[in-house]
Write a protein that holds these residues in place. Structure first.
Motif, mmCIF file in Angstrom:
data_model
loop_
_atom_site.group_PDB
_atom_site.id
_atom_site.type_symbol
_atom_site.label_atom_id
_atom_site.label_comp_id
_atom_site.label_asym_id
_atom_site.label_seq_id
_atom_site.Cartn_x
_atom_site.Cartn_y
_atom_site.Cartn_z
ATOM 1 N N PRO A 101 32.462 -8.331 21.743
ATOM 2 C CA PRO A 101 33.731 -7.973 22.390
ATOM 3 C C PRO A 101 33.560 -6.794 23.350
ATOM 4 O O PRO A 101 32.673 -5.968 23.164
ATOM 5 N N GLU A 102 34.402 -6.764 24.357
ATOM 6 C CA GLU A 102 34.431 -5.647 25.309
ATOM 7 C C GLU A 102 35.817 -5.028 25.243
ATOM 8 O O GLU A 102 36.826 -5.726 25.421
ATOM 9 N N VAL A 103 35.877 -3.726 25.001
ATOM 10 C CA VAL A 103 37.157 -3.020 25.039
ATOM 11 C C VAL A 103 37.002 -1.910 26.062
ATOM 12 O O VAL A 103 36.178 -1.010 25.887
ATOM 13 N N GLY A 104 37.737 -1.997 27.146
ATOM 14 C CA GLY A 104 37.585 -0.991 28.202
ATOM 15 C C GLY A 104 38.138 -1.525 29.503
ATOM 16 O O GLY A 104 38.911 -2.481 29.512
ATOM 17 N N GLU A 105 37.717 -0.908 30.614
ATOM 18 C CA GLU A 105 38.286 -1.291 31.911
ATOM 19 C C GLU A 105 37.295 -2.156 32.677
ATOM 20 O O GLU A 105 36.198 -1.713 33.013
ATOM 21 N N LEU A 106 37.674 -3.399 32.937
ATOM 22 C CA LEU A 106 36.801 -4.287 33.720
ATOM 23 C C LEU A 106 37.472 -4.750 35.006
ATOM 24 O O LEU A 106 36.811 -4.964 36.014
ATOM 25 N N VAL A 107 38.774 -4.971 34.978
ATOM 26 C CA VAL A 107 39.533 -5.275 36.198
ATOM 27 C C VAL A 107 40.816 -4.446 36.105
ATOM 28 O O VAL A 107 41.662 -4.719 35.255
ATOM 29 N N THR A 108 40.943 -3.435 36.941
ATOM 30 C CA THR A 108 42.083 -2.523 36.833
ATOM 31 C C THR A 108 43.051 -2.720 37.994
ATOM 32 O O THR A 108 42.826 -3.553 38.875
ATOM 33 N N SER A 109 44.095 -1.951 37.978
ATOM 34 C CA SER A 109 45.092 -2.023 39.032
ATOM 35 C C SER A 109 45.529 -0.599 39.339
ATOM 36 O O SER A 109 46.631 -0.193 39.027
ATOM 37 N N PHE A 110 44.573 0.146 39.898
ATOM 38 C CA PHE A 110 44.810 1.545 40.225
ATOM 39 C C PHE A 110 45.310 2.297 39.003
ATOM 40 O O PHE A 110 44.690 2.218 37.959
ATOM 41 N N ASP A 111 46.460 2.992 39.113
ATOM 42 C CA ASP A 111 46.905 3.780 37.959
ATOM 43 C C ASP A 111 47.982 3.043 37.163
ATOM 44 O O ASP A 111 48.755 3.666 36.439
ATOM 45 N N MET A 112 48.032 1.726 37.300
ATOM 46 C CA MET A 112 49.035 0.941 36.559
ATOM 47 C C MET A 112 48.794 1.104 35.057
ATOM 48 O O MET A 112 47.648 1.110 34.596
ATOM 49 N N ALA A 113 49.881 1.251 34.292
ATOM 50 C CA ALA A 113 49.734 1.286 32.837
ATOM 51 C C ALA A 113 49.906 -0.146 32.331
ATOM 52 O O ALA A 113 50.942 -0.769 32.564
ATOM 53 N N GLY A 114 48.899 -0.651 31.693
ATOM 54 C CA GLY A 114 48.988 -2.016 31.190
ATOM 55 C C GLY A 114 47.668 -2.431 30.588
ATOM 56 O O GLY A 114 46.690 -1.667 30.588
ATOM 57 N N ALA A 115 47.651 -3.627 30.041
ATOM 58 C CA ALA A 115 46.438 -4.130 29.392
ATOM 59 C C ALA A 115 46.480 -5.648 29.421
ATOM 60 O O ALA A 115 47.543 -6.247 29.629
ATOM 61 N N SER A 116 45.313 -6.251 29.242
ATOM 62 C CA SER A 116 45.285 -7.711 29.117
ATOM 63 C C SER A 116 44.247 -8.092 28.083
ATOM 64 O O SER A 116 43.303 -7.328 27.808
ATOM 65 N N LEU A 117 44.468 -9.254 27.511
ATOM 66 C CA LEU A 117 43.487 -9.813 26.568
ATOM 67 C C LEU A 117 42.920 -11.089 27.172
ATOM 68 O O LEU A 117 43.676 -11.921 27.686
ATOM 69 N N THR A 118 41.598 -11.216 27.121
ATOM 70 C CA THR A 118 40.920 -12.419 27.608
ATOM 71 C C THR A 118 40.131 -13.030 26.462
ATOM 72 O O THR A 118 39.416 -12.315 25.745
ATOM 73 N N LEU A 119 40.253 -14.343 26.304
ATOM 74 C CA LEU A 119 39.378 -15.056 25.363
ATOM 75 C C LEU A 119 38.468 -15.978 26.163
ATOM 76 O O LEU A 119 38.937 -16.698 27.055
#
Ligand code: ADP
Ligand SMILES: O=C(COP(=O)(O)O)[C@@H](O)CO
Length: 579
Positions: A293-311
């Motif tokens: 698993p990877e937990v961290g920033e891989l595709v961001t959106s500047f200073d947007m607060a948010g998160a996504s889950l990918t399987l």
């Protein structure tokens, strides 16, 4: 809020300079982006990725051994131009062909597709796999319309590892397509982001609320809820993704998945770990085995607060690629073995600008064209905020800054070409390239096509007749429509282009002088642009916001109206100093 910047319009370029200075053992700068500074065996397929800047580590941060061979890096939230993609791909090519891969956004698709055609024509076999992992952006039946978010990474990783193993281009394409079919993501946002120099966020989420499914440029989500607890968010993520299993997987039980919990910019790693704690438990309870698993920033959106889950639903081959080592500025895994730096003397020099011969009549025409392009840059400058405001109603709010970057670059290229003695065709061709190259985005590609088509009709010899201008405008409209695939009524710039072309042709056919015909056509375009307020968008970023856009004109149609009016003024000789 972005606090540290110099001139906001230089932000992306200055960011790339600093990024390369900090990572020169892995990447080197080329026109349009970066490529590996380390040696890749000849004959290897080159994976070239890219997109707008503002998503670090996508895209430049994941160039290096075991991952991409090059990244075309556009301006903030705007696709790179076809020229940038072509230049990066040419530098990255090692004789095995090129796979272009990127997230599914209109501007990226237009520019990368044009680059693919040019690379193939230049003898570099090139293919494309577009990433479409965001389950909130379209139903599964329309998976090809989905946006690419953090799932970019799984597709890039699999394709790159396949290339690294020596797979030929067709096979790398097969692996990338399979990886895309087996990658699903869902994202949420708690606040928007503010680009450098902007005094307001590009988009917002109400205080205390969470936008479910919001895209990485603020594209609207599918729901809005109160901000949940970490455990509730984990449940929402896992339930959403387990509700849509890829083809051929009947139950999660016994499946192996790669997992990415991605931070979008200002959610802290600590918060992500709290969420991941529950995600891991929920996935295991569903019978899944989690792989690396990877937990961290891989595709961001500047200073947007948010998160996504990918399987990433693995089979044996995909698992091998997911586990394979990599060494890039932003992502390292295992050991890639010994790596050789490229000798700086192997780095090719930039080509000098060559201006073809032109006669005096064409040079005089070129001077008028240069004045027209200067007028375009001026009118766009004067309306930059208004264009951004209109685009923000249903698009991503960057139409003003994109048009400004493009028009200013085109005007600078036109002055330079004029000083070097270019004819009308050459001046327009160089301006078209500069516009598309600097603006990126959908409208950048389309304006590049338009200027280039007009240039072809004007030639580098003789003074063009009004009919030649009409031929050029017709070719420009045809080019935009065949490239962008929009029809009249889709609520795009095409709605203003077509009446402009028709009126111009009718007036010139009826014997009107060019300046008069152009003014009538510009009035028709202005009226048609105003009428787009009553239409529902069917193309581009505005499509998912259809109902929001009723009552507001289309940004591209409106800017087209302004531009052709500014050219009418030049042709009528009413600009200061021209009478
Ligand atoms: N397929 C298309 N064909 C023609 N024009 C389009 C198309 N898609 C979008 N547009 C035009 O581009 C404008 C948006 O331009 P811009 O904001 O610069 O690009 P992006 O949406 O890529 O950020 C829209 O207002 C519309 O007029
Ligand atoms: O926004 C991006 C590209 O989309 P456009 O259609 O050019 O606006 C970019 O950030 C993702 O590559």
């Amino acid at each position: 809020m972005t606090r540290l910047f110099n001139d906001p319009t230089e932000f992306a370029d200055e960011m790339i300079d600093g990024f390369v200075a900090a990572n020169s053992n892995q990447v080197r700068r080329v026109a349009g982006g970066v490529v590996r500074s380390t040696r890749t065996p000849n004959g290897t397929v080159a994976l070239v990725i890219g997109g707008g800047s503002g998503h670090y580590p996508a895209f430049g941060g994941i160039v290096g051994q075991g991952l991409a061979h090059g990244a075309a890096m556009g301006n903030l939230f705007a696709s790179p131009s076809a020229q940038q993609v072509e230049s990066v791909a040419t530098a990255a090519n090692r004789g095995g062909g090129v796979l272009l891969s990127y997230g599914n956004y209109a501007g990226d698709v237009l520019h990368f597709t044009q680059a693919e055609q040019k690379l193939n024509a230049a003898g570099i076999p090139t293919r494309t796999v577009v990433v479409t992992d965001d389950i909130s952006s379209a139903p599964i039946a329309e998976k090809h319309k989905r946006r690419g978010i953090a799932g970019d990474f799984t597709v890039f990783k699999a394709a790159a590892a396949a290339a690294e193993e020596g797979y030929p281009l067709d096979e790398v394409v097969r692996v990338a397509e399979l990886a895309n079919e087996r990658t699903r993501s869902v994202g949420v946002a708690f606040s928007g982001c503010t680009l450098p120099g902007a005094d307001a966020p590009l988009f917002t989420v109400p205080q205390g609320r969470m936008a479910v499914g919001m895209g990485i440029h603020g594209e609207p989500g599918i729901d809005e809820t109160d901000v949940p607890t970490a455990d509730e968010l984990a449940r929402l993520f896992v339930d959403s993704l387990l509700a849509e299993l890829p083809d051929g997987i009947l139950s999660p039980e016994g499946q192996r998945v790669g997992v990415i919990l991605n931070g979008l910019g200002s959610v802290k790693y600590e918060e992500l770990f709290v969420v991941y704690r529950s995600i891991a438990a929920l996935l295991q309870n569903a019978g899944l085995e989690i792989v690396d698993p990877e937990v961290g920033e891989l595709v961001t959106s500047f200073d947007m607060a948010g998160a996504s889950l990918t399987l990433f639903w693995l089979d044996d081959e995909l698992e091998r690629f997911w586990r394979a080592p990599a060494d890039t500025p932003a992502y390292r895994k295992g050991s890639v073995g010994s790596v050789q730096q490229l000798d700086p003397s192997e780095v090719e020099a930039a080509e000098a600008l060559v201006i073809p011969e032109a006669d005096d009549a064409s040079k005089e025409t070129a001077a008028v064209v240069a004045r027209a392009i200067e007028a375009i840059a001026r009118v766009v400058d004067e309306n930059v905020d208004e264009l951004g405001r209109i685009d923000a109603v249903a698009g991503d709010g960057d139409h003003g800054i994109g048009m400004q970057r493009g028009a200013r670059a085109a005007s600078a290229a036109a002055s330079e070409a004029l000083a070097l003695g270019a004819g009308a065709h050459t001046l327009l061709e160089l301006s078209a390239n500069a516009w598309a190259n600097k603006a990126g985005g959908t409208s950048g590609a389309l304006w590049g096509v338009a200027l280039s088509a007009v240039g072809d009709a004007l030639g580098d010899e003789g003074r063009p007749a009004a009919e030649s201008v009409c031929v050029g405008v017709t070719a420009a409209v045809d080019g935009i429509m065949s490239f962008g695939k929009a029809e009249v009524g889709d609520k795009t710039m095409v709605d203003a282009l077509v009446p402009f072309r028709d009126t111009l042709a009718r007036e010139i056919g009826g014997g009107a002088a060019l300046a008069d015909a152009w003014k009538s056509a510009a009035d028709a375009a202005t009226a048609a642009a105003a009428a787009t307020a009553d239409l529902l968008p069917r193309m581009g970023r505005a499509r998912p916001h259809a109902e929001k856009s009723l009552g507001t004109v289309d940004a591209g149609a409106y800017s087209f109206g302004l531009i052709v009016q500014s050219i009418a003024a030049v042709l009528a000789g009413t600009i200061e100093g021209e009478k």
